[in-house]
Each structure stands twice: as structure tokens, then as C-alpha cells.
Design a protein around this motif. Structure first.
Motif, PDB file in Angstrom:
ATOM      1  N   ALA A 137      65.240  68.186 -11.733  1.00 39.71           N
ATOM      2  CA  ALA A 137      64.704  69.215 -11.816  1.00 39.71           C
ATOM      3  C   ALA A 137      63.581  69.456 -11.272  1.00 39.71           C
ATOM      4  O   ALA A 137      62.656  69.941 -10.430  1.00 39.71           O
ATOM      5  N   ASN A 138      63.499  68.688 -12.138  1.00 39.39           N
ATOM      6  CA  ASN A 138      61.622  69.257 -12.713  1.00 39.39           C
ATOM      7  C   ASN A 138      60.869  67.999 -12.512  1.00 39.39           C
ATOM      8  O   ASN A 138      59.802  68.375 -12.897  1.00 39.39           O
ATOM      9  N   GLY A 139      61.462  66.981 -11.782  1.00 41.60           N
ATOM     10  CA  GLY A 139      60.685  65.619 -11.477  1.00 41.60           C
ATOM     11  C   GLY A 139      60.997  64.678 -12.135  1.00 41.60           C
ATOM     12  O   GLY A 139      61.022  63.316 -12.417  1.00 41.60           O
ATOM     13  N   GLN A 140      61.419  64.837 -13.186  1.00 35.83           N
ATOM     14  CA  GLN A 140      61.552  64.243 -14.792  1.00 35.83           C
ATOM     15  C   GLN A 140      62.897  62.888 -14.493  1.00 35.83           C
ATOM     16  O   GLN A 140      63.483  63.566 -13.741  1.00 35.83           O
ATOM     17  N   PRO A 141      62.277  61.306 -14.867  1.00 37.68           N
ATOM     18  CA  PRO A 141      63.535  61.077 -14.857  1.00 37.68           C
ATOM     19  C   PRO A 141      64.331  60.492 -15.567  1.00 37.68           C
ATOM     20  O   PRO A 141      63.353  61.646 -16.928  1.00 37.68           O
ATOM     21  N   ALA A 142      65.698  60.723 -16.120  1.00 32.68           N
ATOM     22  CA  ALA A 142      66.512  60.502 -16.953  1.00 32.68           C
ATOM     23  C   ALA A 142      67.475  59.208 -16.742  1.00 32.68           C
ATOM     24  O   ALA A 142      68.314  59.492 -15.671  1.00 32.68           O
ATOM     25  N   LEU A 143      67.760  58.261 -17.619  1.00 32.55           N
ATOM     26  CA  LEU A 143      68.749  57.586 -17.741  1.00 32.55           C
ATOM     27  C   LEU A 143      70.042  58.326 -18.223  1.00 32.55           C
ATOM     28  O   LEU A 143      70.018  58.457 -19.328  1.00 32.55           O
TER      29      LEU A 143
END
Length: 439
Positions: A137-143
Motif C-alpha cells: 500500500a505504501n508503494g514498496q515492492p515485496a516478493l
């Protein structure tokens, strides 16, 4: 394991093995998702999941991994893994056209860092696909969907994701570190081009796609001014022979080189699209940055950007930095920097918290840097060397340590910058060998 009511779940997506449901917020618990598998977990699998998740949580790059928040047991005996809700995956964000090249470079560095550290810890992802690269939701990518325990318990039909699956996995099901690197190459191919390396053709069956993956090289990434080094790296990651692919650590090193190059050519690669917003987030702007803001910039249309936060930090690399040791203090021979503007000219100060940079550990030819902050950030580290005209920078992703090569007999200043996608945070500069660092 906690028990959850099936009636409270809202179906979001159906996958080849599991179904994904939205879990409404309850009390202080935010909206989440539950990935529900068709059967319960035996004790061995449950323990293996716990071990994998504990290892992942202990990684320096854990903030770039979508960790399991818990295991839930449904009344019908099925088991689900509760996770943070992420609005979109790379599939939606690429939108058939791809991401800005600068964002792809940063995304590659972040995902490569996750795989490199996981592999070093003995963990294999086992299914790196665009659907598992999510935007928080904050724009960070996550795997997401990390680990082998559930993949072994619930085998999937590999033909469904053949376009992103390594040839050796399609042949014999061998999930390995090399297959993870192939998957990352395929993910970056989509991010650059908007399509899979082996998209299904009209009239093809899934088996036809599998045959092309086994026999044909992936088409070259071209157009959009893609740097040749990036094209070559993706090609090596997608090599048919697993033994010729670079390992994840080598991939990270190449992306860090690309990041330094794209920082030098920021205008061409749109790394400076958010420069004004970043500069505005700083509590005290040095003269060098203030003058950079006045420079006319070419503004690109704002897009849905998966890595807004990380592109912002890459941006910081492209902006003149406050440490300027090339102008040595003639009285002391120590690195020095231009003084901040007079109070009458300086922007009003705010109370933005500082990144806590510990005193550097000088080991002669290397210096160990460690820092911390109250929430996850994406970092860049700046090193000012006595006699150098400009600081050198290293993109660090979510890591909070760095070993820097230094020359014996020279003085150094260090600063860490980080962003959460909305605001930029800075550390107090730290020095070694008697250097004077001013901001």
C-alpha cells in the motif's frame, strides 16, 4: 493455529493450487488476505513453514519479503496463510507496456538482493513470477509466496506458468537457486516489455509454450532505450543452461553498476521525475541541492509505478549530495563541505527524525557501516573521500549494513539517506581519521 470463520472471507482470486480471500479488518487488525490451500497441513509441513518464515524474518532484506502473519485453520479442515493485503501485482502495474526503465533497474536490485540473501541462508523461493511481485500500500515492492515447504506439500501444474519457468524445472521439477534467477530474469523481461518472454500465441496450447521454453531462446529485449548492459544481463539470466546463469549475488552487483550508471544519466532514464518532491521533504536543503532544483527538468507523465519509493532513493544518487570533501580545508587538510545557507535563506527546519548511523568501524582497507531507523526505508549510502571531487554512492535497498572499500591514509565522511516513498530521511554525517564533515 487460530480458527477463522469461512463466512467472513471474500474471494479475491483463484490460483492453480490455492484460493486467495480478503479478510475484513477486525478491531486493530487491518484488512488482510488469506491464501487457502485445499487440505490441512501435516505437522512436518507446518514446522517447515515456521522454520522458513523465521529465516526470512531474520534477513536484512526482510522488509522486501511478504512474510506470513500466521496460519489459520478453517472449520472444514483447510489451512490458510494470512498475509498483508497488497493492492496490485507486477502484472497489473506493467499493464502490457512495461515500467520506466529506471524503476526496472531498481526493482531488479531489490529482488536480486532478496534472492541473494535468501540463497545464502539456504532458502529457495521456488516460484518467482510476476504474480508474486506485489506492490504494498505504501508503494514498496515485496516478493511473496516464498519457500519450498508448501510447494512440496501442494504441487502445482508447471505448465500454467511455463512462460516464467526455467527449462530444467519444466523437464524434471528441479527447484533451485538457478531456477530462481531464471524466474527473476523472466519477471524483469515483463517489467521491461509488458509481456512474458514466451507469450502464448494464437492457437497454442500450454504444451506448445513449454516446448518453446525448452527449445527457443527468449527474444532480445530491445527498444525504449534499454541499456545494452541490462539487455545482456536479462539474456544471461534466461540462459537455457542453468550452469551458465549468474548467481543472485552477481546479479545484484551488476544492477548496482547499472544504478550508478543510470544515476549519471538520470534525465535520460527518468530517475529525476520526483526530484522536487524529494527535495521538499528534507528539513534543511544544502546550497548544492537547492541550486539543482532550479535547473529545468523534463517532466514525464506520472504513471502507476511499482517502485516509487525505490526510484526516489535512486534519485537521491542523481542529485548533488551535501558531502563535498573534494574542497579540502586548507588549514586542516581535512574533507570539508560548503556551509549551509544563512538562516535568512534556509528553509524552515522541521523535526524529521534522523537515521541513526553508528560510528563507522575502520578496519584499515574497509569500513563497516551500520544504521537503523524506526520503520522500513529504502537506503542509499554516500562516501566522501579526501581529495575526491564528488562523493560516491551505493544503493543499499532495504539493507542496514554496508562494508565500504577505503584507502589507507585518507580521511572519509559517510552519510545515509532513506525514503519511505513520501519523505526523505538523513543521518548525521560520520567521519573517520579526523575528517571534518559539515552539512
Amino acid at each position: 493455529m487460530a480458527e477463522i470463520s469461512a463466512e467472513s472471507l471474500v474471494l479475491r482470486a483463484e490460483g492453480p493450487v490455492a484460493s486467495v480471500y480478503l479478510v475484513p479488518p477486525v478491531g486493530e487488525r487491518a484488512l488482510g488476505v488469506l491464501k487457502v490451500y485445499p487440505r490441512g497441513l501435516d505437522r512436518r509441513t507446518f514446522n517447515a513453514v515456521e522454520v522458513e518464515q523465521a529465516k526470512l524474518a531474520g534477513l536484512r532484506v526482510a522488509s522486501s519479503v511478504l512474510l506470513a502473519e500466521g496460519v489459520e485453520e478453517l472449520p472444514d479442515g483447510r489451512t490458510g496463510v494470512r498475509m498483508e493485503f497488497c493492492p496490485q501485482s507486477l502484472v497489473e502495474l506493467a499493464g502490457g507496456r512495461g515500467l520506466p526503465i529506471g524503476d526496472v533497474v531498481v526493482l531488479g536490485q531489490i529482488l536480486g538482493s532478496v534472492l541473494a540473501e535468501a540463497h545464502e541462508s539456504g532458502l529457495v523461493h521456488g516460484g518467482v513470477t510476476p504474480g508474486n511481485v506485489l506492490e504494498r500500500a505504501n508503494g514498496q515492492p515485496a516478493l511473496a509466496d516464498f519457500g519450498m515447504a508448501l510447494r512440496l506439500r501442494f504441487p502445482r501444474d508447471l505448465t500454467g506458468a511455463a512462460a516464467y519457468t526455467a527449462p530444467e524445472v519444466l523437464r524434471d521439477g528441479e527447484l533451485s537457486e538457478e531456477a530462481d534467477v531464471y524466474g527473476l530474469g523472466a519477471v524483469l523481461y515483463l517489467a521491461l516489455t509488458g509481456q512474458a518472454p514466451f507469450p502464448a500465441r494464437t492457437g497454442e496450447t500450454p504444451d506448445d509454450v513449454v516446448l518453446r521454453v525448452l527449445r527457443e531462446p527468449a527474444p532480445e529485449v530491445s527498444g525504449r532505450d534499454v541499456p545494452p548492459a541490462l539487455t545482456a544481463l536479462v539474456r544471461r539470466m534466461l540462459a537455457k543452461d542453468a550452469g551458465t546463469r549468474p548467481d543472485a549475488a552477481a546479479v545484484v552487483r551488476e544492477f548496482e553498476t547499472l544504478l550508478r550508471g543510470t544515476a549519471d544519466a538520470a534525465d535520460e532514464l527518468d530517475f529525476d521525475d520526483f526530484q522536487d518532491e524529494l527535495a521538499a521533504g528534507r528539513s534543511s536543503v544544502p546550497v548544492a541541492i537547492a541550486s539543482a532544483k532550479a535547473k529545468p527538468r523534463r517532466k514525464a507523465p506520472r504513471k502507476e509505478v511499482l517502485v516509487g519509493i525505490v526510484a526516489a532513493v535512486a534519485l537521491a544518487v542523481a542529485v548533488p549530495i551535501l558531502l563535498r570533501p573534494g574542497n579540502e580545508n586548507t588549514a586542516t587538510g581535512q574533507p570539508s563541505v560548503p556551509a549551509a545557507p544563512p538562516a535568512s535563506q534556509a528553509p524552515p527546519a522541521t523535526e524529521a527524525p534522523l537515521i541513526k548511523l553508528e560510528q563507522p568501524q575502520d578496519k584499515g582497507t574497509t569500513v563497516v557501516l551500520k544504521w537503523s531507523f524506526g520503520k522500513p526505508l529504502t537506503y542509499a549510502v554516500f562516501v566522501a573521500e579526501q581529495g575526491a571531487k564528488t562523493p560516491r554512492s551505493t544503493y543499499r535497498g532495504s539493507g542496514t549494513t554496508l562494508t565500504v572499500q577505503v584507502s589507507q591514509g585518507l580521511k572519509y565522511c559517510f552519510e545515509v539517506q532513506g525514503t519511505d516513498g513520501r519523505e526523505v530521511f538523513y543521518s548525521t554525517p560520520r567521519s573517520i581519521r579526523g575528517a571534518t564533515c559539515k552539512s
